[in-house]
Design a protein around this motif. Sequence first.
Motif, PDB file in Angstrom:
ATOM      1  N   LEU A   1       0.744  -1.257  -0.031  1.00 31.57           N
ATOM      2  CA  LEU A   1      -0.031   0.015   0.078  1.00 31.57           C
ATOM      3  C   LEU A   1       0.925   1.226  -0.087  1.00 31.57           C
ATOM      4  O   LEU A   1       0.453   2.161  -0.718  1.00 31.57           O
ATOM      5  CB  LEU A   1      -1.015  -0.035   1.286  1.00 31.57           C
ATOM      6  CG  LEU A   1      -2.078  -0.828   1.154  1.00 31.57           C
ATOM      7  CD1 LEU A   1      -2.746  -1.242   2.413  1.00 31.57           C
ATOM      8  CD2 LEU A   1      -3.228  -0.213   0.235  1.00 31.57           C
ATOM      9  N   PHE A   2       1.594   1.406   0.749  1.00 29.03           N
ATOM     10  CA  PHE A   2       2.626   2.374   0.963  1.00 29.03           C
ATOM     11  C   PHE A   2       3.667   2.635  -0.495  1.00 29.03           C
ATOM     12  O   PHE A   2       3.648   3.605  -0.757  1.00 29.03           O
ATOM     13  CB  PHE A   2       3.676   2.415   2.087  1.00 29.03           C
ATOM     14  CG  PHE A   2       4.201   3.796   2.669  1.00 29.03           C
ATOM     15  CD1 PHE A   2       3.468   4.823   2.998  1.00 29.03           C
ATOM     16  CD2 PHE A   2       5.650   3.794   2.591  1.00 29.03           C
ATOM     17  CE1 PHE A   2       3.903   5.831   3.362  1.00 29.03           C
ATOM     18  CE2 PHE A   2       6.094   5.132   2.898  1.00 29.03           C
ATOM     19  CZ  PHE A   2       5.478   5.973   3.368  1.00 29.03           C
ATOM     20  N   CYS A   3       4.110   1.573  -1.186  1.00 29.53           N
ATOM     21  CA  CYS A   3       4.870   1.694  -2.225  1.00 29.53           C
ATOM     22  C   CYS A   3       3.858   2.236  -3.353  1.00 29.53           C
ATOM     23  O   CYS A   3       4.209   3.262  -4.204  1.00 29.53           O
ATOM     24  CB  CYS A   3       5.501   0.641  -2.405  1.00 29.53           C
ATOM     25  SG  CYS A   3       6.454   0.554  -4.289  1.00 29.53           S
ATOM     26  N   ALA A   4       2.544   1.654  -3.237  1.00 27.68           N
ATOM     27  CA  ALA A   4       1.751   2.169  -4.384  1.00 27.68           C
ATOM     28  C   ALA A   4       1.095   3.683  -4.328  1.00 27.68           C
ATOM     29  O   ALA A   4       1.391   4.468  -5.307  1.00 27.68           O
ATOM     30  CB  ALA A   4       0.356   1.215  -4.164  1.00 27.68           C
ATOM     31  N   ALA A   5       1.112   4.180  -2.734  1.00 27.64           N
ATOM     32  CA  ALA A   5       0.884   5.323  -2.615  1.00 27.64           C
ATOM     33  C   ALA A   5       1.910   6.352  -3.390  1.00 27.64           C
ATOM     34  O   ALA A   5       1.729   7.296  -3.959  1.00 27.64           O
ATOM     35  CB  ALA A   5       0.463   5.636  -1.277  1.00 27.64           C
TER      36      ALA A   5
ATOM     37  N   LEU B   1      -3.154   4.824   4.683  1.00 27.38           N
ATOM     38  CA  LEU B   1      -2.545   4.378   3.667  1.00 27.38           C
ATOM     39  C   LEU B   1      -3.554   4.439   2.451  1.00 27.38           C
ATOM     40  O   LEU B   1      -2.908   4.558   1.194  1.00 27.38           O
ATOM     41  CB  LEU B   1      -2.082   2.866   3.843  1.00 27.38           C
ATOM     42  CG  LEU B   1      -1.084   2.610   4.708  1.00 27.38           C
ATOM     43  CD1 LEU B   1      -1.051   1.131   5.383  1.00 27.38           C
ATOM     44  CD2 LEU B   1       0.108   2.912   4.371  1.00 27.38           C
ATOM     45  N   LEU B   2      -4.830   3.858   2.455  1.00 24.51           N
ATOM     46  CA  LEU B   2      -5.886   3.941   1.528  1.00 24.51           C
ATOM     47  C   LEU B   2      -6.003   5.461   1.058  1.00 24.51           C
ATOM     48  O   LEU B   2      -6.131   5.662  -0.102  1.00 24.51           O
ATOM     49  CB  LEU B   2      -7.044   3.676   1.906  1.00 24.51           C
ATOM     50  CG  LEU B   2      -7.011   1.890   2.155  1.00 24.51           C
ATOM     51  CD1 LEU B   2      -8.444   1.727   2.886  1.00 24.51           C
ATOM     52  CD2 LEU B   2      -6.898   1.270   0.933  1.00 24.51           C
TER      53      LEU B   2
ATOM     54  N   ALA C   1      -4.849   9.565  -3.106  1.00 25.68           N
ATOM     55  CA  ALA C   1      -4.189  10.882  -3.391  1.00 25.68           C
ATOM     56  C   ALA C   1      -3.136  10.451  -4.644  1.00 25.68           C
ATOM     57  O   ALA C   1      -2.978  11.562  -5.707  1.00 25.68           O
ATOM     58  CB  ALA C   1      -3.508  11.204  -2.329  1.00 25.68           C
ATOM     59  N   GLY C   2      -2.860   9.418  -4.866  1.00 29.37           N
ATOM     60  CA  GLY C   2      -1.828   9.210  -6.013  1.00 29.37           C
ATOM     61  C   GLY C   2      -2.578   8.251  -7.100  1.00 29.37           C
ATOM     62  O   GLY C   2      -1.871   7.825  -7.955  1.00 29.37           O
TER      63      GLY C   2
END
Length: 404
Positions: free
Chosen positions: A18-22, A120-121, A126-127
Amino acid sequence: MSTTAFDAIIIGAGAAGLFCAAQAGQRGLKVLLLDHSPRIAEKVRIAGGGRCNFTNRDLDPRAPQRHFVGENPNFCRSALARYTPAQFIALVDRHGIRWHEKHKGQLFCDDSSQQIIDLLLAECQAGGVTRWQPCSVQGVTHADGLYRIETQRGPVQAPQLVIATGGLSIPQLGATDFGYRIAEQFGLRLVAPRPALVPLTFGGEAWAPYAGLAGLALPVRMATGSKKSRMEFLEDLLFTHRGLSGPAVLQISSYWTPGAPLQIDLAPGVDAAEALQAAKRDSRKRVANELAALMPARLADAWAASDEALQRPINEAGDKALSRLAERISRWEITPSGSEGYKKAEVTAGGVDTRELSSQTLESKQPGLYFIGEVVDVTGWLGGYNFQWAWASAHACAQALRPA
């Protein structure tokens, strides 16, 4: 069926994924995040008793080997130095999440782990991250610089594939060996996975006197190994129905090897021999009663009951018997029969060999294939260190990903 294209595909929607995707999405990349489970970040949800011990402010990125286990603990230094606990704390603050420090730098949400999941979501939203969940993956192939993923929702492709599928711990939450199978598919070496931060089990006659002490807890100093491989922790110990748990045992389990004994000081900071001799001079109480000044009464009773020479008033006990008792208190040596396994392990040690990965980017020797978080042979201590590795490895990877 047409194939949808992305700049990067991330498999595994736990903390690291989740953090990498964001982070990648907020850099302008077109990102797809996949996970086979219908539940979102379940290991985050249950962490820290439901309050998520999300980082540890005592982490020193200049000396990561102090808090991380692996064949090369220094591997994690680069990522941890570039994304620190202070940076994640700042993100938590921006989202208005109240938190507190328990002890030894461990930070927890005041309210609920759900707040970290929501963070995280929100960062993914936002990304502009595309998230397919639940969505199983049937296969991964690589040709002409592109990774093609056959999924439950159709084929997708990207020049960059990030594996963030974690380890084998807590299979009831959906843990699988997917990440390890992908590594092996592309010829990457693994360090044999094993349960870590896990309760240890005991059996046989040696354990019989302690089998009825479930629920009893006390602070101890626990060690295993010898010379350069020796490791010790000053933490709480908990007796269970099947053996030992508590922070001391969870910590030492990451260093314990099958067949090796544990050395336990049941009265750390106390000269047990001196305390017992002083009691012998001044007291007529039974040995078990005096022993209860050094440890919980139930444990004192069990110890005294195991030696006939101790079942008397302490002023009548022989010096040799008290000397043996003091030695056992300070250095109780007992060998686990095993562990509670992946079902109770908080994390998995071992994983993708760090020699196959760049410490700067987490890219493997297979171009465009990245591994982050728990699937890598980097295992932190109890107390928020594994989450910080998730954030830091995800951040390092996200900064390295490029538009197609």
